[in-house]
Design a protein around this motif. Structure first.
Motif, PDB file in Angstrom:
ATOM      1  N   LEU A  44      46.351  85.535  19.640  1.00  0.00           N
ATOM      2  CA  LEU A  44      45.255  85.900  20.537  1.00  0.00           C
ATOM      3  C   LEU A  44      44.750  84.631  21.217  1.00  0.00           C
ATOM      4  O   LEU A  44      44.453  83.625  20.560  1.00  0.00           O
ATOM      5  CB  LEU A  44      44.108  86.558  19.769  1.00  0.00           C
ATOM      6  N   GLU A  45      44.694  84.679  22.577  1.00  0.00           N
ATOM      7  CA  GLU A  45      44.252  83.522  23.357  1.00  0.00           C
ATOM      8  C   GLU A  45      42.987  83.920  24.131  1.00  0.00           C
ATOM      9  O   GLU A  45      43.004  84.896  24.891  1.00  0.00           O
ATOM     10  CB  GLU A  45      45.350  83.093  24.331  1.00  0.00           C
ATOM     11  N   ASN A  46      41.889  83.197  23.931  1.00  0.00           N
ATOM     12  CA  ASN A  46      40.617  83.473  24.590  1.00  0.00           C
ATOM     13  C   ASN A  46      40.692  82.955  26.027  1.00  0.00           C
ATOM     14  O   ASN A  46      40.914  81.776  26.262  1.00  0.00           O
ATOM     15  CB  ASN A  46      39.473  82.782  23.835  1.00  0.00           C
ATOM     16  N   ARG A  47      40.550  83.859  27.016  1.00  0.00           N
ATOM     17  CA  ARG A  47      40.581  83.479  28.431  1.00  0.00           C
ATOM     18  C   ARG A  47      39.157  83.521  29.007  1.00  0.00           C
ATOM     19  O   ARG A  47      38.417  84.499  28.797  1.00  0.00           O
ATOM     20  CB  ARG A  47      41.465  84.445  29.223  1.00  0.00           C
ATOM     21  N   THR A  48      38.786  82.507  29.755  1.00  0.00           N
ATOM     22  CA  THR A  48      37.443  82.448  30.374  1.00  0.00           C
ATOM     23  C   THR A  48      37.444  83.230  31.681  1.00  0.00           C
ATOM     24  O   THR A  48      38.319  83.035  32.529  1.00  0.00           O
ATOM     25  CB  THR A  48      37.044  80.989  30.654  1.00  0.00           C
ATOM     26  N   PHE A  49      36.450  84.130  31.856  1.00  0.00           N
ATOM     27  CA  PHE A  49      36.296  84.896  33.099  1.00  0.00           C
ATOM     28  C   PHE A  49      34.797  85.006  33.376  1.00  0.00           C
ATOM     29  O   PHE A  49      34.051  85.673  32.644  1.00  0.00           O
ATOM     30  CB  PHE A  49      36.941  86.282  32.950  1.00  0.00           C
ATOM     31  N   HIS A  50      34.319  84.319  34.432  1.00  0.00           N
ATOM     32  CA  HIS A  50      32.886  84.162  34.658  1.00  0.00           C
ATOM     33  C   HIS A  50      32.179  85.480  34.926  1.00  0.00           C
ATOM     34  O   HIS A  50      30.966  85.599  34.758  1.00  0.00           O
ATOM     35  CB  HIS A  50      32.642  83.199  35.826  1.00  0.00           C
ATOM     36  N   SER A  51      32.901  86.502  35.387  1.00  0.00           N
ATOM     37  CA  SER A  51      32.247  87.761  35.727  1.00  0.00           C
ATOM     38  C   SER A  51      31.857  88.562  34.500  1.00  0.00           C
ATOM     39  O   SER A  51      31.133  89.552  34.604  1.00  0.00           O
ATOM     40  CB  SER A  51      33.179  88.618  36.600  1.00  0.00           C
ATOM     41  N   LEU A  52      32.336  88.219  33.332  1.00  0.00           N
ATOM     42  CA  LEU A  52      32.041  88.990  32.122  1.00  0.00           C
ATOM     43  C   LEU A  52      30.649  88.648  31.597  1.00  0.00           C
ATOM     44  O   LEU A  52      30.213  87.479  31.652  1.00  0.00           O
ATOM     45  CB  LEU A  52      33.077  88.710  31.037  1.00  0.00           C
TER      46      LEU A  52
END
Length: 923
Positions: free
Chosen positions: A237-245
């Motif tokens: 599992l790789e944590n991806r950054t997404f500013h809209s969340l």
């Protein structure tokens, strides 16, 4: 969003030309960047019907149109020459991220306008050059949802769109609860539908690693999970950054590690096997030096490792020209690919041995450096044995073919297992006619019990040899006497057999009988003459009586000799060159197809006229050489045209039996035999051998083609798999996806090749399985052409403009694709870039006509005859890749649909293929 994409397309293609003018357009960059003059940007911007802004290379706002206020609720004109972060404080380091990425991009995040209302904005970015500056064009969309935190769930469509755009398995979670997931993630956890997976607590699937999941998991982490179907797999599992969340949501991308572990284990097993294998294994570098040698070969050569490593491989060859021998092997490798070879080598002690090896080339894409791989074994024993067996077999074959005695191998049950070719000379049977028959079937019935008791009823182990006389019957039932010697023996498996050698003694028996007869007459004559001395009259009467008896006996002998000549299978020819008298028996006239009453007029000129023209020169040379004494015997086979118009093969065996005082031939006697039957059998056997050789050549070519076609995709798969394995954590999603696509493309190519071989393997077109369905032929044809254009990097211009937009048909889409794809692929492959490939589809009820016309290299008249043979490729294809299976597959598919195909082709001009198919049209 669709309008934004269309407008962006306009900015890339038509925007510069229509609004900036040709003088201002300097270049169009391959990464969708274009160059404009700065003084035209302001006027152009107001003409855009979507909100947009232009940033300088430092992120400052250069231009903004009036429509931007409807998106962000702020007057953008107040922010000119200020950083974008002033206009959009929520963007944080967003511009730094997009400015570092080439090409176009997409973004989405939340903002608050001047009234304090929250909005989700999204849009697209594109880079272009203005003067010496690298600027960024930003176009905006607006999500219609309200700004409250509770209403953020209304942006579900945005989240679902985000997950759908990610090709890898991905999920959005709130703590440990799965809120959203794409189809790949649901399938990875064993769910058929996304709805079954969402709402699940991920901890119910995790067997090990739950603590890392709860701790926040900043770095990629490996877990062991139990799928919904109870199968256990490893995932990352790789944590991806997404500013809209929102802050309580996290986006994770998942990776299935099962295949990676399996490949790693297989790699370890393979390396261990090579090191401990009993066969010889060598790896050479690109200088032909030994980089690796496994212990089996190193110990066999009696070298220490430091004595053999980095030595030229040919240094172990025994020949003085070792390097030349190695260069010859490399030339064969380049010409034929991987191949076997046996080389005489020497150990450190000087002992010679045969090295049976397979030589292969290391591809540069492998993890090993470029060079060669050699796998082999010690073949000294079987190479020597094989040569000795060949010599013995040749000697034994010569003995059997030339020995005059009959050799028999009889099984314990009395059946004949083997009989030598000399059986034809005496019994007039072919060996294969006798093999398998009972030995007693050749013996007269009145002698069978005697032979049975003598040969097969002996049970004493000490009696192993035999010596007796026996009568054998030929194929006409006539019997002759033979002297038989032999022995019984047991083979290794305990089976009893008899070996017999039979020598024809029939003439000896007859001579002995005659001698005994003359002996009796002589004794009687002496007795009579002694007893009749006193009576001269009686003596004279006795002499007269004896003369009469002798004359009668001579007449009887003459009759027997004449009868023997008439019933013989041979034609007899007796020529007296001094008197020109010729004697021929009736059998000779029968062989030559002449009437029996012409026996007295048959002469040498008539015989020479019957010899086949193609054989006359060779026969005359042999016959004349024998007449002048070059050879002691003439033994020739030739063809004749008989009197009744039949061509026969004749065997002549004879010799000059008398010469005059100066050595000239005075008398010649020869026997003729009709060997047409045997020659026909030999010709049939040769044809069978040629057919088997042709099948062997086809098999070799098939293996070569398939191994060649598989080698490149396998190397590509290995390369991509190694990159994914070694640099997985360092690759971005785009690069990782490219590697996966490479593997998928290679697998698809290999599958297509296998499917091609399966289609060709079916014996006839009726055995090709296909399903008839309804489909639109025109749209289906367009999709096939698009697939072909995606496969080939540089293609000629493909012109496909059908007269109708739709053509619903009932047919087999699988077979139609085989036909359409192979014809167009061939045209594209063999047509240079800049030329045209014209494709047309027309309907003339009840048939469909397809025509593919190219301006390519064309097909020679000689190659056109073999165009539909499997694996055949024209002599002028050069280095253009291919397997030679496309047209044969297309032809089989056309036959399966009861269609026809024709073509015309001119070398260096082009080719046109025309297909006619009966189709059922949908009204």
């Amino acid at each position: 969003m669709e309008n934004s994409s269309l407008e962006k397309k306009k900015t890339q293609d038509q925007f510069a030309e229509e609004n900036f003018g040709e003088s201002s357009v300097v270049d169009l960059y391959p990464q969708n960047q274009f160059v404009v003059s700065a003084d035209t940007l302001g006027s152009v911007f107001e003409r855009l019907n979507i909100p947009a802004v232009i940033l300088g290379s430092d992120g400052s706002i250069l231009y903004a149109n009036s429509r931007l206020h409807s998106v962000i609720g702020r007057d953008a004109s107040n922010f000119i020459n200020l950083p974008i972060s002033k206009l959009l404080p929520e963007s944080k380091n967003w511009f730094d991220n997009i400015s570092e990425k080439p090409g176009t991009g997409h973004f989405a995040f939340q903002i608050k306008n001047d009234a304090g209302e929250s909005k989700v904005i999204s849009g697209d970015t594109d880079h272009f050059i203005s003067g010496a500056q690298r600027n960024t064009l930003i176009t905006f969309d607006v999500s219609p949802e309200s700004a409250s935190r509770d209403a953020y769930a209304g942006s579900e469509a945005l989240l679902v769109s985000l997950l759908t755009s990610i090709h890898e398995p991905a999920i959005i979670m709130n703590h440990t609860l799965v809120l959203y997931a794409n189809q790949s993630a649901a399938a990875l956890f064993g769910y058929a539908n996304i709805s079954d997976f969402t709402g699940k607590d991920l901890r119910t699937h995790i067997i090990s690693g739950q603590g890392e999941l709860l701790s926040g998991m900043v770095q990629p982490t490996n877990f062991t999970i139990r799928k919904n179907d109870n199968n256990v797999v490893s995932v990352s599992l790789e944590n991806r950054t997404f500013h809209s969340l929102p802050e309580d949501m996290r986006l994770f991308v998942l990776h299935d590690l099962s295949h990676r572990d399996e490949m790693r284990n297989k790699s370890f097993q393979f390396c261990s096997m090579i090191h401990h294998i009993g066969d010889f294994y060598v790896v050479l570098n690109n200088k032909n030096e030994i980089e690796y040698i496994n212990p089996s070969l190193r110990d066999f050569l009696e070298y220490h490792e430091d004595e053999i490593l980095l030595k030229p491989f040919w240094s172990i060859f025994s020949s003085a020209s070792s390097e030349e021998k190695w260069n010859e092997m490399l030339e064969k490798l380049e010409k034929y690919g991987d191949y076997p070879e046996s080389v005489l080598c020497k150990k450190k002690s000087g002992e010679l041995f045969y090295f049976s090896l397979n030589l292969g080339k290391i591809k540069k894409s492998c993890r090993l450096s470029s060079g060669y791989i050699i796998v082999g074994e010690d073949a000294t024993g079987w190479m020597c044995e094989e040569k000795e067996l060949q010599v013995r077999e040749q000697r034994f074959g010569l003995i059997l073919d030339n020995i005059s005695d009959i050799i028999l191998l009889v099984k314990g049950d009395g059946s004949i297992e083997y009989i030598s070719p000399s059986v034809t000379k005496y019994l007039h049977f072919l060996p294969e006619e006798v093999a398998g028959r009972e030995l007693l079937s050749l013996i007269p019935e009145n002698r069978r019990n005697e032979i049975t008791s003598m040969l097969f009823s002996i049970s004493e182990p000490d009696i192993v040899s035999f010596d007796f006389e026996v009568e054998l019957c030929d194929n006409k039932g006539e019997c002759q006497f033979y002297h038989a010697v032999g022995r019984k023996f047991y083979e290794a498996d305990g089976i009893l057999k008899y070996l017999l050698v039979l020598r024809n003694i029939d003439q000896q028996k007859k001579l002995l009988d005659e001698l005994e007869h003359y002996k009796d007459n002589l004794e009687k004559l002496i007795e009579e003459r002694t007893n009749s001395l006193a009576d001269s009259n009686a003596r004279l009467k006795d002499q007269v009586r004896l003369r009469l008896n002798a004359e009668a006996e001579l007449l009887a002998r003459d009759e027997r000799l004449t009868l023997a000549l008439e019933v013989s299978a041979y034609g007899i020819w007796d020529i007296d060159f001094e008197t020109n008298d010729i004697f021929c028996n009736d059998r000779l006239m029968e062989i030559f197809g002449e009437a029996a009453d012409t026996v007295r007029t048959f002469n040498i000129e008539r015989f020479e006229s019957m010899i086949h023209p193609d054989d006359a020169a060779a026969f005359n040379q042999k016959f004349n050489e024998h007449l002048v004494g070059v050879s002691d015997l003439i033994d020739a086979e030739f063809r004749i045209g008989t009197g009744n118009g039949i061509t026969k093969y004749i065997s002549l065996r004879g010799k000059v039996v008398k010469r005059d005082s100066v050595g000239a031939p005075a008398r010649f006697v020869g026997r003729f035999e009709d060997v047409t039957g045997r020659r026909r059998i030999e010709e049939k056997l040769q044809k069978t051998l040629d057919s088997e050789q042709e099948l062997l050549d086809l098999k070799t070519h098939f293996i070569s083609i398939v191994s060649h076609e598989y080698r490149t995709p396998l190397a590509t798969i290995l390369s991509s798999a190694e990159i994914l394995e070694m640099y997985d954590n360092q690759l971005n999603s785009k690069t990782r996806l490219e590697q996966i696509k490479r593997i998928e493309k290679c697998v698809e190519d290999m599958s297509n090749l296998i499917e091609s071989v399966i289609v060709l393997n079916r014996s006839d077109a009726d055995n090709i399985r296909h399903t008839i369905v309804e489909f639109d032929l025109i749209s289906y044809s367009r999709s096939i052409i698009n697939e072909i254009c995606n496969v080939f990097e540089n293609t000629p211009t493909i012109n496909f403009n059908p007269m109708i937009n739709r053509l619903p048909v009932k047919s087999s889409p699988v077979l139609f694709k085989q036909i359409f794809s192979n014809l167009i692929s061939n045209a594209v492959k063999f047509t240079p870039v800049g030329k045209n490939v014209n494709v047309s589809i027309s309907v003339h009820n009840p048939n469909l006509y397809i025509e593919v016309q190219d301006e390519g290299i064309g097909i020679s008249v000689e190659d056109q005859k073999m165009l539909f043979n499997s694996f055949f490729r024209g002599k002028n294809v050069g280095s253009i890749p291919g397997s030679g299976l496309g047209l044969p597959i297309a032809k089989k598919s056309i036959d399966a649909l009861k269609g026809k195909m024709s073509f015309i082709s001119v070398l260096n001009i082009g080719s046109t293929f025309r297909v006619e198919l009966p189709l059922e049209y949908i009204e």
